[in-house]
Design an enzyme around this catalytic site. Sequence first.
Site, PDB file in Angstrom:
ATOM      1  N   CYS A  50       0.902  -1.448   0.295  1.00 38.81           N
ATOM      2  CA  CYS A  50      -0.197   0.027  -0.203  1.00 38.81           C
ATOM      3  C   CYS A  50       0.707   1.180  -0.251  1.00 38.81           C
ATOM      4  CB  CYS A  50      -1.347   0.193   0.882  1.00 38.81           C
ATOM      5  SG  CYS A  50      -2.438   1.251   0.654  1.00 38.81           S
ATOM      6  N   HIS A  72      -3.199  -5.211   0.977  1.00 39.51           N
ATOM      7  CA  HIS A  72      -2.899  -5.748   2.184  1.00 39.51           C
ATOM      8  C   HIS A  72      -2.946  -7.171   3.181  1.00 39.51           C
ATOM      9  CE1 HIS A  72      -2.497  -1.695   4.387  1.00 39.51           C
ATOM     10  NE2 HIS A  72      -3.263  -1.343   3.612  1.00 39.51           N
ATOM     11  N   GLU A  78      -1.292  -9.303   5.158  1.00 44.98           N
ATOM     12  CA  GLU A  78      -1.392  -8.516   6.698  1.00 44.98           C
ATOM     13  C   GLU A  78      -2.471  -8.837   7.353  1.00 44.98           C
ATOM     14  OE1 GLU A  78      -0.827  -4.234   6.468  1.00 44.98           O
ATOM     15  OE2 GLU A  78      -0.800  -5.912   4.844  1.00 44.98           O
TER      16      GLU A  78
END
EC number: 6.3.5.3
Length: 231
Positions: A86, A203, A205
């Site tokens: 990002c 994302h 994660e």
Amino acid sequence: MTIAIIEFGGSNCNLDVLHVLEDVVGADAERVWYKETDLDRFEGAVIPGGFSYGDYLRSGAIASRTPIMNSVKKMADEGKPVMGICNGFQILTESGLLDGALTTNEYPKFRCEWTSLRVETTDSPFTSAFKEGEIIRIPIAHMDGNFYADEPTLSAMEDEELVAFRYVNSEGRVTDEANPNGSQENIAGILNHKRNVMGLMPHPERASESVLGSDDGVRMFKSMVEYISSR
């Protein structure tokens, strides 16, 4: 083997990445403040998401000009893997480590939602745990995620298979409706020419444990760790 998590003023996904690397993948990771100038002790780096310097000027523009990015470039030149997520993707393009640019979403609003991605290549330190053509589910959270590159750059990306992920619908088709930000050719993530630097807007994660709704993202971090172990 230790992976650096590069932090700037305004980074806010750093602890998420640290948790995934240490607690989910089982790798050693260390948060590194942007004033650090020596990254030689690390075998790889992740530049996490957030809003470095409040996205002042352009998203990632100020962070890309901090001294630590010279060290990140050195890591990349040495063949060490570098992942930008990002805002990290924005920083990598602003610093010249990746081609293209990230501009304001076609509909100029912040988008935070789940997206379907198609894995376009498994030939990288970040995608080797996937199957080519596989459809995965990863969320986005950005306002400046609209990837742009000129036609020669896009053509070279296609020729060298440097597109890592594309936004697709649930059936794996590239459609305008599946594109959340207007990115050219539905591009969600790209590689550099040496294939050891990757930037992506979604994302991983936030999709690395099934309790979150998807654990597809953890394979990007596992791929990275396995690559480092094999070097």
